[in-house]
Design an enzyme around this catalytic site. Structure first.
Site, PDB file in Angstrom:
ATOM      1  N   GLY A   1      28.414   5.403 -11.798  1.00 20.69           N
ATOM      2  CA  GLY A   1      29.018   6.029 -10.620  1.00 20.69           C
ATOM      3  C   GLY A   1      28.074   6.901  -9.817  1.00 20.69           C
ATOM      4  O   GLY A   1      28.511   7.549  -8.859  1.00 20.69           O
TER       5      GLY A   1
ATOM      6  N   GLU B   1       6.271  10.416  -9.047  1.00 18.62           N
ATOM      7  CA  GLU B   1       6.776   9.063  -9.276  1.00 18.62           C
ATOM      8  C   GLU B   1       6.545   8.149  -8.070  1.00 18.62           C
ATOM      9  O   GLU B   1       6.210   6.979  -8.207  1.00 18.62           O
ATOM     10  CB  GLU B   1       8.283   9.156  -9.570  1.00 18.62           C
ATOM     11  CG  GLU B   1       9.002   7.842  -9.622  1.00 18.62           C
ATOM     12  CD  GLU B   1      10.463   8.009 -10.009  1.00 18.62           C
ATOM     13  OE1 GLU B   1      11.104   6.991 -10.230  1.00 18.62           O
ATOM     14  OE2 GLU B   1      10.968   9.143 -10.089  1.00 18.62           O
TER      15      GLU B   1
ATOM     16  N   GLN C   1      -4.157 -22.447  13.101  1.00 18.01           N
ATOM     17  CA  GLN C   1      -4.139 -21.130  13.732  1.00 18.01           C
ATOM     18  C   GLN C   1      -3.041 -20.235  13.171  1.00 18.01           C
ATOM     19  O   GLN C   1      -3.260 -19.039  12.949  1.00 18.01           O
ATOM     20  CB  GLN C   1      -3.978 -21.273  15.257  1.00 18.01           C
ATOM     21  CG  GLN C   1      -4.257 -19.955  15.952  1.00 18.01           C
ATOM     22  CD  GLN C   1      -3.904 -19.979  17.415  1.00 18.01           C
ATOM     23  OE1 GLN C   1      -2.782 -20.337  17.806  1.00 18.01           O
ATOM     24  NE2 GLN C   1      -4.853 -19.602  18.250  1.00 18.01           N
TER      25      GLN C   1
END
Ligand SMILES: Cc1cc2nc3c(=O)[nH]c(=O)nc-3n(C[C@H](O)[C@H](O)[C@H](O)COP(=O)(O)OP(=O)(O)OC[C@H]3O[C@@H](n4cnc5c(N)ncnc54)[C@H](O)[C@@H]3O)c2cc1C
Length: 380
Positions: free
Chosen positions: A130, A245, A282
Site C-alpha cells: 500500500g 542511491e 543514412q
C-alpha cells in the site's frame, strides 16, 4: 568503454582490470542460470567479498577496501558493461552506507565487516503493497518490549530479499507521531521465526535478481537494533542517504547506454541489407550519431556527479536529475538499438534484447522518475 573520465587514474585502471576479469569469470558465464533460478548463487557474495568488491568505499577499519566512490563507480560500470542486472550489489552497498553514516559505533562494528566479506547479504525494505512512492503510508510497525522489538507487517519488491541476512526495515515505532515516528530497524533474518520470505517475484526483466515479498509476524529486532540507536529518526535518515542511491543508478545507466551503442555499432557494421552494411545507411548513421552524442552528454554529466560524490558534495536535486534523466535516456536508447538489430533485437539470446527488458525498471525503482521531477521542481 569509459574512455576518458577525468576521475580515473592508473590505480583505478588496475582496479578496473581486476573487476573486469572478475565479471568475465564469475558473473557473465552464469547469468542465464541465475535468471532461471531467479537469484545469483549465494557463493558469488563470498567471492566478491574476497575480492574486496562489496564495500570498496568503506574504511578498512570496518572491513571495507578503503577506496572512494570512484572505486564504487568502477564496480557498477563494469557490472553494467558485463550486462549484469542480477547481482544486487547496489542495494547491499546502499545499506552499508546507511550503517556507515547513520549507525552507532557498535552497529558499524557488528555488521560492516560481515557485509564486506559477504558473510551477510543486505536488503532495504521500504516499499509495501500500500505504500511505494508515498512512504508515509507504510503500515509495518515495530513495537518495543522487554526482550526487543516485535515487527509486524509486510514489504514487497525487495531486492536481495531471498538471500538477505540483514534487512533494514522501515517501520513505524510510534504510529501517532507521523514522520517523526518512523525508524529504520536492523532485522537479522537467520533464526528469526517471525520473519518469512514470500515469493521471488516473476519480473519482466532483471530475472536473476531475487526481488521478493517479505512478511513479519512478530519478527524480532534487538533493542539496540534501531539504526543510530534512537527511534523516530528514520525519515531524516532516508532523506540524508537517498542522494547516494540515485547517482548509483545513473552510473549504471550511462554504462548500459555505452554498451548498447557499442553492441549496435558492431551489429550495424556486419549486418547487410540491400547490398550494404546497415551502418552505411543514412538512417542508421544518424540514429547512432544521435545516440553517441547523447551518450557523451550523459557521460560528462555523470562524471561530474561522480567527482562530486568523491568530494562529498552531491545534493538531492542533482542526484534526482542523474537518476531520472539518464534512466529515461537509457530506455530510449536501448529501444532505438533494438530497432537497428531488427528481429534479432527481440531475441533474448542477443544481449541487446536482455538489455531492453532489464532497463525498464530503472525509471521506476529508486524513486519513480516522476518523484525525481517533484524533488527537482521544489528547487525551482
Ligand atoms: C525490480 C524492483 C526492485 C525494487 N527494489 C526495492 C527494494 O529493494 N526496496 C524497496 O523498498 N523497494 C523496492 N522497489 C520498489 C520501488 O521503489 C517502488 O516500486 C517505487 O518506489 C514506486 O512505488 P510503487 O510501485 O508503489 O508505485 P506507486 O507509488 O503506486 O506509483 C505509481 C506511479 O504513479 C506515479 N506517481 C506516484 N506518485 C506521484 C507523484 N507524487 N507525482 C506524480 N506521479 C506520481 C508515478 O508514475 C509512479 O511510477 C523495487 C521495485 C522493483 C520493480
Amino acid at each position: 568503454m569509459n574512455p576518458m573520465s577525468p576521475w580515473m587514474n592508473p590505480e583505478l585502471e588496475t582496479f578496473r582490470d581486476a573487476v573486469r576479469r572478475f565479471c568475465a569469470s564469475e558473473v557473465a558465464p552464469h547469468q542465464a542460470r541465475w535468471r532461471e533460478q531467479q537469484h545469483v548463487d549465494r557463493a558469488l557474495w563470498n567471492q566478491a567479498g574476497e575480492m574486496g568488491l562489496l564495500l570498496v568505499d568503506a574504511p578498512d577499519d570496518y572491513g571495507g577496501s578503503g577506496g572512494s566512490f570512484a572505486h564504487m563507480a568502477v564496480v557498477f560500470e563494469e557490472l553494467a558493461y558485463a550486462g549484469d542486472m542480477n547481482f544486487g550489489l547496489h542495494v547491499h552497498a546502499i545499506v552499508a552506507h546507511y550503517l556507515l553514516n547513520q549507525g552507532t559505533e557498535a552497529q558499524k562494528n557488528k555488521y560492516l565487516p560481515k557485509l564486506a566479506s559477504g558473510e551477510m547479504v543486505a536488503a532495504i525494505a521500504m516499499s509495501e503493497p500500500g505504500a511505494g512512492s508515498d512512504l508515509k503510508g507504510i503500515r509495518t510497525t515495530a513495537v518495543a518490549g522487554p526482550d526487543g522489538y516485535r515487527v509486524n507487517g509486510s514489504k514487497t519488491f525487495i531486492s536481495n530479499g531471498y538471500l538477505a541476512d540483514l534487512v533494514l526495515v522501515v517501520a513505524k515505532t510510534d504510529p501517532a507521531a507521523g514522520a517523526k515516528g518512523v525508524s529504520l530497524m536492523l532485522l537479522e533474518t537467520r533464526d528469526n521465526p517471525g520473519f518469512r520470505v514470500g515469493r521471488i517475484l516473476e519480473k519482466v526483466g532483471q530475472k536473476g535478481q531475487d526481488t521478493c515479498e517479505l512478511f513479519f509476524d512478530d519478527a524480532h529486532v534487538a533493542l539496540d537494533g534501531v539504526l543510530g540507536g534512537e527511534a523516530g529518526k528514520g525519515f531524516a535518515q532516508l532523506m540524508t542517504e537517498l542522494p547516494y542511491e540515485r547517482p548509483i543508478i545513473g552510473v549504471s545507466c550511462v554504462a548500459s547506454i555505452e554498451r548498447a551503442l557499442e553492441l549496435t555499432v558492431e551489429h550495424a557494421r556486419t549486418r547487410k541489407a540491400f547490398g550494404q552494411a546497415l551502418i552505411e545507411m543514412q538512417n542508421t548513421r544518424f540514429v547512432l550519431a544521435e545516440i553517441k552524442t547523447e551518450a557523451t552528454v550523459a557521460r560528462v554529466f555523470i562524471d561530474r556527479c561522480i567527482e562530486d560524490m568523491i568530494a562529498g558534495r552531491m545534493d538531492t536535486v542533482r542526484a534526482s536529475m542523474a537518476k531520472y534523466w539518464i534512466s529515461d535516456l537509457q530506455c530510449k536508447v536501448v529501444d532505438q538499438c533494438v530497432q537497428l538489430f531488427g528481429g534479432y533485437g527481440y531475441m533474448l539470446e542477443y544481449p541487446i534484447a536482455q538489455m531492453y527488458v532489464d532497463a525498464r525498471v530503472q525509471r521506476i525503482y529508486g524513486g519513480a522518475n516522476e518523484i525525481m521531477k517533484e524533488i527537482i521542481a521544489r528547487s525551482l
